[in-house]
Design a protein around this motif. Structure first.
Motif, PDB file in Angstrom:
ATOM      1  N   GLY A  37       0.930  -1.470   0.139  1.00 42.06           N
ATOM      2  CA  GLY A  37      -0.138   0.192   0.293  1.00 42.06           C
ATOM      3  C   GLY A  37       0.450   1.593  -0.177  1.00 42.06           C
ATOM      4  O   GLY A  37       0.449   3.117  -0.366  1.00 42.06           O
ATOM      5  N   ALA A  38       1.707   1.060   0.960  1.00 39.98           N
ATOM      6  CA  ALA A  38       2.852   2.418   0.314  1.00 39.98           C
ATOM      7  C   ALA A  38       3.003   2.319  -0.641  1.00 39.98           C
ATOM      8  O   ALA A  38       3.260   4.233  -0.776  1.00 39.98           O
ATOM      9  CB  ALA A  38       3.849   2.167   1.427  1.00 39.98           C
ATOM     10  N   LEU A  39       3.616   1.425  -1.083  1.00 38.93           N
ATOM     11  CA  LEU A  39       4.050   1.941  -2.389  1.00 38.93           C
ATOM     12  C   LEU A  39       3.167   2.424  -3.845  1.00 38.93           C
ATOM     13  O   LEU A  39       3.249   2.621  -4.199  1.00 38.93           O
ATOM     14  CB  LEU A  39       4.894   0.285  -3.149  1.00 38.93           C
ATOM     15  N   GLU A  40       1.981   1.337  -3.221  1.00 43.24           N
ATOM     16  CA  GLU A  40       0.745   2.011  -4.083  1.00 43.24           C
ATOM     17  C   GLU A  40       0.901   3.555  -4.111  1.00 43.24           C
ATOM     18  O   GLU A  40       0.395   4.055  -4.778  1.00 43.24           O
ATOM     19  CB  GLU A  40      -0.663   1.290  -3.978  1.00 43.24           C
ATOM     20  N   LEU A  41       0.676   3.846  -3.032  1.00 41.63           N
ATOM     21  CA  LEU A  41       0.629   5.872  -2.944  1.00 41.63           C
ATOM     22  C   LEU A  41       1.527   6.706  -3.743  1.00 41.63           C
ATOM     23  O   LEU A  41       1.279   7.492  -4.831  1.00 41.63           O
ATOM     24  CB  LEU A  41       0.856   6.148  -1.331  1.00 41.63           C
ATOM     25  N   GLY A  42       2.721   6.370  -3.230  1.00 42.07           N
ATOM     26  CA  GLY A  42       4.178   6.214  -4.350  1.00 42.07           C
ATOM     27  C   GLY A  42       4.231   6.554  -5.903  1.00 42.07           C
ATOM     28  O   GLY A  42       4.174   7.747  -6.566  1.00 42.07           O
ATOM     29  N   ARG A  43       3.332   5.466  -5.938  1.00 41.77           N
ATOM     30  CA  ARG A  43       3.288   5.149  -8.117  1.00 41.77           C
ATOM     31  C   ARG A  43       2.036   5.665  -7.824  1.00 41.77           C
ATOM     32  O   ARG A  43       1.589   6.328  -9.124  1.00 41.77           O
ATOM     33  CB  ARG A  43       2.520   3.831  -7.945  1.00 41.77           C
ATOM     34  N   ALA A  44       0.925   6.384  -7.490  1.00 45.02           N
ATOM     35  CA  ALA A  44      -0.209   7.148  -7.758  1.00 45.02           C
ATOM     36  C   ALA A  44       0.484   8.424  -7.668  1.00 45.02           C
ATOM     37  O   ALA A  44      -0.497   9.345  -7.716  1.00 45.02           O
ATOM     38  CB  ALA A  44      -1.132   6.705  -6.507  1.00 45.02           C
ATOM     39  N   GLY A  45       1.749   9.513  -6.935  1.00 41.78           N
ATOM     40  CA  GLY A  45       2.131  10.069  -6.976  1.00 41.78           C
ATOM     41  C   GLY A  45       1.747  11.060  -6.046  1.00 41.78           C
ATOM     42  O   GLY A  45       1.996  12.856  -5.928  1.00 41.78           O
ATOM     43  N   VAL A  46       1.518  10.734  -5.080  1.00 43.37           N
ATOM     44  CA  VAL A  46       0.739  11.139  -3.572  1.00 43.37           C
ATOM     45  C   VAL A  46       2.405  12.034  -3.198  1.00 43.37           C
ATOM     46  O   VAL A  46       3.408  11.442  -3.180  1.00 43.37           O
ATOM     47  CB  VAL A  46       0.457  10.002  -2.331  1.00 43.37           C
ATOM     48  N   PRO A  47       2.289  13.189  -2.907  1.00 46.07           N
ATOM     49  CA  PRO A  47       3.444  13.591  -2.734  1.00 46.07           C
ATOM     50  C   PRO A  47       3.334  14.172  -1.624  1.00 46.07           C
ATOM     51  O   PRO A  47       3.985  15.301  -0.329  1.00 46.07           O
ATOM     52  CB  PRO A  47       3.104  15.284  -2.136  1.00 46.07           C
ATOM     53  N   ALA A  48       4.116  12.674  -0.797  1.00 47.58           N
ATOM     54  CA  ALA A  48       4.743  12.193   0.252  1.00 47.58           C
ATOM     55  C   ALA A  48       6.693  13.045   0.780  1.00 47.58           C
ATOM     56  O   ALA A  48       6.407  12.854  -0.549  1.00 47.58           O
ATOM     57  CB  ALA A  48       4.573  10.241   1.250  1.00 47.58           C
ATOM     58  N   ALA A  49       6.721  12.506   1.612  1.00 48.19           N
ATOM     59  CA  ALA A  49       8.508  13.246   1.581  1.00 48.19           C
ATOM     60  C   ALA A  49       8.631  11.500   1.412  1.00 48.19           C
ATOM     61  O   ALA A  49      10.215  11.899   1.278  1.00 48.19           O
ATOM     62  CB  ALA A  49       8.603  13.874   2.878  1.00 48.19           C
ATOM     63  N   GLY A  50       8.612  10.789   1.398  1.00 51.24           N
ATOM     64  CA  GLY A  50       9.124   9.460   1.385  1.00 51.24           C
ATOM     65  C   GLY A  50       8.578   7.971   1.555  1.00 51.24           C
ATOM     66  O   GLY A  50       7.115   8.246   2.057  1.00 51.24           O
ATOM     67  N   PHE A  51       8.971   6.955   1.425  1.00 51.19           N
ATOM     68  CA  PHE A  51       7.649   5.558   1.443  1.00 51.19           C
ATOM     69  C   PHE A  51       8.798   4.757   1.982  1.00 51.19           C
ATOM     70  O   PHE A  51       9.948   3.994   0.684  1.00 51.19           O
ATOM     71  CB  PHE A  51       7.394   5.325   0.090  1.00 51.19           C
TER      72      PHE A  51
END
Length: 261
Positions: free
Chosen positions: A145-159
């Protein structure tokens, strides 16, 4: 004189302890019309916005393990939000039930991303949070799920993924990562090992900033004490890998979302 000094020290320590009390709360929020219930932990003595960590649970749903990690992070100065992917009151009671639930989201990445996005949006709007420094982490199912948010382009500071699945039905989405990635992987995780090389290839091809750490002797679920201690079963707790991966995570946090002293 000495007695007076000792008395003052005791009073000072008591005051410091009370000022740094960790608060925990259950949180109701929604994704569309679906009611969700997460858990937030924070240091109530901090009055200014601070970095935050969003924690996605393993396949048994939001549990005491994620809540424990949230409190550990709160003690470090972060606002920590252990999220709910399945829905309020939806908590598997068996591995068979958990497998069906987790499979639903692994087979519907759009829905999985939507549930994660709802949690990220709640955290980002929280007045205690520095919205530019939110790190997304997950365990097992939650690592995916954490990687999916990254793949979705969520503007987090890290995954960060702890012993999470690395499969990706849409490899080109790796181009959407907007921040560094840390993978904490069990070297003997037979279920995930076939996914390692394809994952690295898609990350390299899309020039994602990532670290991949593989822990010798560790199988799946190596941070989960409830996984038992028999690696031959394919899932087992590994104390050394647990401690090492947490230390690597702390280093990662200090780089992408440091706590200002």
């Amino acid at each position: 004189m000495l007695k007076a000094i000792l008395s003052s020290v005791v009073v000072f320590m008591a005051m410091a302890s009370s000022e740094a009390a960790i608060k925990t709360e259950n949180v109701d929020y929604k994704e569309g019309k679906t009611a969700l219930e997460g858990f937030v932990a924070y240091d109530d003595s901090v009055k200014t916005p601070r970095p935050a960590v969003l924690i996605i649970h393993q396949w048994m749903g939001l549990s005491d393990n994620e809540k424990m990690r949230a409190q550990m992070l709160a003690e470090k100065g972060y606002v920590a939000f252990a999220v709910d992917i399945y829905g309020k009151g939806v908590r598997p009671t068996s591995m068979e039930e958990a497998g069906k639930l987790a499979g639903q989201y692994k087979n519907d990445r759009k829905l999985y991303r939507a549930r994660g996005q709802a949690a990220f949006d709640w955290l980002k709007k929280n007045k205690m949070v520095d919205a530019k420094h939110i790190v997304v982490i997950g365990y097992c199912f939650g690592g995916t799920g954490a990687l999916e948010l990254g793949r979705a382009g969520v503007p987090a500071a890290g995954f960060v993924s702890f012993h999470g699945g690395l499969s990706n039905p849409t490899p080109a989405d790796a181009k959407n990562f907007k921040a560094p990635v840390l993978i904490a992987h069990g070297a003997l995780d037979k279920g995930v090992n076939p996914e390692v090389m394809p994952f690295m290839r898609e990350m390299d091809e899309n020039k994602v900033d990532y670290q991949f750490v593989s822990y010798s002797g560790a199988v799946h679920a190596f941070t989960q004490k409830g996984a038992g201690n028999d690696p031959s079963k394919g899932v087992a707790y590994n104390e050394k890998a647990d401690h090492r991966s947490w230390a690597h995570f702390m280093d990662f946090l200090s780089e992408v979302a440091p706590i200002k002293k």
